[in-house]
Design an enzyme around this catalytic site. Sequence first.
Site, short mmCIF file in Angstrom:
data_model
loop_
_atom_site.label_atom_id
_atom_site.label_comp_id
_atom_site.label_asym_id
_atom_site.label_seq_id
_atom_site.Cartn_x
_atom_site.Cartn_y
_atom_site.Cartn_z
CD GLU A 115 -5.21 1.76 -3.27
OE1 GLU A 115 -6.39 1.95 -2.97
OE2 GLU A 115 -4.31 1.64 -2.43
CG HIS A 166 -1.94 1.11 1.13
ND1 HIS A 166 -1.66 2.38 1.55
CD2 HIS A 166 -3.20 1.14 0.62
CE1 HIS A 166 -2.72 3.15 1.31
NE2 HIS A 166 -3.66 2.41 0.75
P1 PGA Z 1 -9.12 6.49 -0.12
O1 PGA Z 1 -8.01 5.40 0.18
O2 PGA Z 1 -10.32 5.76 -0.66
O3 PGA Z 1 -9.38 7.18 1.15
O4 PGA Z 1 -8.55 7.40 -1.19
C1 PGA Z 1 -7.83 4.29 -0.66
C2 PGA Z 1 -6.72 3.44 -0.16
O5 PGA Z 1 -5.77 3.96 0.44
O6 PGA Z 1 -6.73 2.21 -0.33
#
Ligand code: PGA
Length: 234
Positions: A157, A88
Amino acid sequence: MIIAANLKTNFTRKQTTEYIDELESYISKNNTTQDVLVFPATSSLNPHEGKVIVGAQNAYATNNGAFTGEIGLDHLNEFGIKTILIGHSERRHVLGESQQQLVKKFNFYKELGFKIVYCVGEPLEKREAGKGEMMNYISAQYEGIDTSYENLIIAYEPVWAIGTGLTPTLEDIQTIHTDLKEKSTAPLLYGGSVKVTNAKEVLALNNVDGILVGSAALNAQHFCSMIQFAEDIQ
Ligand code: PGA
């Protein structure tokens, strides 16, 4: 589809139990068939039986030992956890985990057959540097990772979209997902400011197999709506 909630450093054990109970009751009332994953804070882990798959946000590549502040396989086993989030952006960029450390963790939990949600994504300066540089950066995050691992799920992401309310355009998400699918045929989730207001459109894109949701998932009703969107699309 896969609808995943990353609860980060939120919700105590009691709140997490209530949250998961609410999801379970929605899933059984509505007979939804989506794969729902929840990643609670480490101290909020609990044994769980039901449709929701509970995973760990992090664990060290060890059974146990002298790694102050970390947990290992023994601790996950106590709660029957067989799913883990690795790579992450907050682990990479805030906690400073290197690709090498992530690969070690990946291999350790892969050998054990864990379901691994492995995250990749570029910071803003890499995106602004152009597509070539951005894809090189993301490609480096695939280095050392067995992209054909059967229990792998990848989450794309963009770092600049996490917790900021900013998202790439739908067209950009689809293009990047199409490119990333060439690296691995594993299910590919989109994450970064997914909300109840944009989840439906994101889930409808080609090559998007689900979503990884942070802040918006803290609202159980909103998260249940996202599960329903996936159900309706399928
Ligand atoms: P967020 O976070 O939806 O608050 O942008 C997503 C994540 O970190 O997996």
